[in-house]
Design a protein around this motif. Structure first.
Motif, PDB file in Angstrom:
ATOM      1  N   ALA A  96       2.627   1.722  -3.348  1.00 36.34           N
ATOM      2  CA  ALA A  96       1.651   2.143  -4.357  1.00 36.34           C
ATOM      3  C   ALA A  96       1.226   3.590  -4.144  1.00 36.34           C
ATOM      4  O   ALA A  96       1.064   4.344  -5.110  1.00 36.34           O
ATOM      5  CB  ALA A  96       0.441   1.213  -4.323  1.00 36.34           C
TER       6      ALA A  96
ATOM      7  N   TRP B 134      -5.232  -1.213  -8.855  1.00 38.32           N
ATOM      8  CA  TRP B 134      -4.171  -0.249  -9.155  1.00 38.32           C
ATOM      9  C   TRP B 134      -3.695  -0.257 -10.600  1.00 38.32           C
ATOM     10  O   TRP B 134      -2.849   0.555 -10.988  1.00 38.32           O
ATOM     11  CB  TRP B 134      -2.977  -0.505  -8.251  1.00 38.32           C
ATOM     12  CG  TRP B 134      -3.234  -0.261  -6.791  1.00 38.32           C
ATOM     13  CD1 TRP B 134      -4.206   0.532  -6.248  1.00 38.32           C
ATOM     14  CD2 TRP B 134      -2.505  -0.806  -5.677  1.00 38.32           C
ATOM     15  NE1 TRP B 134      -4.132   0.520  -4.880  1.00 38.32           N
ATOM     16  CE2 TRP B 134      -3.102  -0.290  -4.495  1.00 38.32           C
ATOM     17  CE3 TRP B 134      -1.420  -1.672  -5.564  1.00 38.32           C
ATOM     18  CZ2 TRP B 134      -2.631  -0.619  -3.228  1.00 38.32           C
ATOM     19  CZ3 TRP B 134      -0.946  -2.004  -4.303  1.00 38.32           C
ATOM     20  CH2 TRP B 134      -1.548  -1.476  -3.146  1.00 38.32           C
TER      21      TRP B 134
ATOM     22  N   ARG C 134       0.823  -1.206   0.000  1.00 42.41           N
ATOM     23  CA  ARG C 134       0.000   0.000   0.000  1.00 42.41           C
ATOM     24  C   ARG C 134       0.858   1.257   0.000  1.00 42.41           C
ATOM     25  O   ARG C 134       0.590   2.215  -0.745  1.00 42.41           O
ATOM     26  CB  ARG C 134      -0.919  -0.002   1.219  1.00 42.41           C
ATOM     27  CG  ARG C 134      -1.868   1.205   1.281  1.00 42.41           C
ATOM     28  CD  ARG C 134      -2.634   1.193   2.583  1.00 42.41           C
ATOM     29  NE  ARG C 134      -1.736   1.288   3.720  1.00 42.41           N
ATOM     30  CZ  ARG C 134      -1.932   0.664   4.889  1.00 42.41           C
ATOM     31  NH1 ARG C 134      -2.976  -0.107   5.062  1.00 42.41           N
ATOM     32  NH2 ARG C 134      -1.069   0.813   5.865  1.00 42.41           N
TER      33      ARG C 134
ATOM     34  N   ILE D 188       1.651   6.168  -7.090  1.00 36.85           N
ATOM     35  CA  ILE D 188       0.454   6.755  -7.703  1.00 36.85           C
ATOM     36  C   ILE D 188       0.465   8.270  -7.581  1.00 36.85           C
ATOM     37  O   ILE D 188       0.144   8.994  -8.533  1.00 36.85           O
ATOM     38  CB  ILE D 188      -0.809   6.147  -7.065  1.00 36.85           C
ATOM     39  CG1 ILE D 188      -0.944   4.671  -7.468  1.00 36.85           C
ATOM     40  CG2 ILE D 188      -2.056   6.926  -7.488  1.00 36.85           C
ATOM     41  CD1 ILE D 188      -2.021   3.916  -6.724  1.00 36.85           C
TER      42      ILE D 188
END
Length: 228
Positions: free
Chosen positions: A103, A151, A100, A107
């Motif tokens: 990411a 994702w 997490r 992102i």
């Protein structure tokens, strides 16, 4: 004067639990393939440092996160499951948190990311004494597929390397006859096999592969694993 441009533009990877199981072989193989590898030992988990290290590494431009398989105590469930909560916390919760965090950073920055979760083949096969290993591995397989779906549009790929049987499955001093099931290739999976799978899935020309479970098992699962 030596040309250092290749070093300056090396890809960066983070390997969690780099000190156990196939971890050292994974790190060596990635370094051989041109990655600058940040190693995090299994003993670093639970000390409040992993999230910070992951954040720092991916803020600095890392593009690959490898979550290596934990080491588990193998005991019959009726003998006690005192380590079960700890195994779930370290093997599943901490790994999920690392995914997490990597990411989130990727992102937000708009950069690409590949996550590889190394799990045990017990994720899909019941074996005595391996309930904790099975629960963690099965959880990570399911989570990896969900995260790949969630994702993917942001350029984050999530794949799984499923491993087994390895030397740890073999009774001490025993032969392959002591390994449950049949190995069509007639040999166990070693650390270099796992490292090669990680390196192959990390190749830039496999950018369309996500949500995939890649078995490195000497044909164990294909045979149906049970001994005739």
């Amino acid at each position: 004067m030596a040309d250092d441009r290749g070093f300056q533009h090396r890809q960066r990877a983070v390997v969690l639990r780099a000190d156990v199981g196939a971890g050292p072989a994974i790190c060596r193989r990635l370094e051989r393939d041109g990655f600058d590898v940040r190693r995090i030992a299994q003993t670093d988990f639970g000390r409040g440092t992993v999230s910070d290290v992951v954040t720092d590494a991916f803020t600095a431009g890392a593009t690959l996160l490898v979550n290596n398989l934990c080491e588990f105590e193998r005991v019959p469930v009726v003998a006690g499951v005192r380590g079960f909560a700890a195994a779930l916390d370290e093997g599943l919760n901490s790994t999920f948190s690392a995914c997490r965090e990597a990411a989130r950073v990727s992102i937000e920055s708009g950069s690409s990311l590949h996550i590889l979760n190394v799990v045990s083949a017990t994720a899909g096969v019941g074996l005595p004494g391996r309930a904790m290993e099975a629960c963690v591995s099965a959880g990570l397989v399911a989570a990896s597929k969900a995260l790949a779906a969630e994702w993917g549009a942001a350029g984050v790929r999530v794949n799984v390397v499923m491993v087994g049987p390895t030397e740890s499955w073999q009774p001490a001093g025993g032969s392959l006859d002591g390994v449950p099931g049949v190995l069509p290739l007639g040999r166990l999976v070693d650390d270099d096999d796992v490292a090669a799978a990680v390196a192959s899935l990390s190749a830039p020309d496999l950018g369309a592969v996500t949500g995939h479970v890649f078995a490195v098992d000497a044909g164990w699962l294909a045979h149906g694993w049970r001994r005739e």
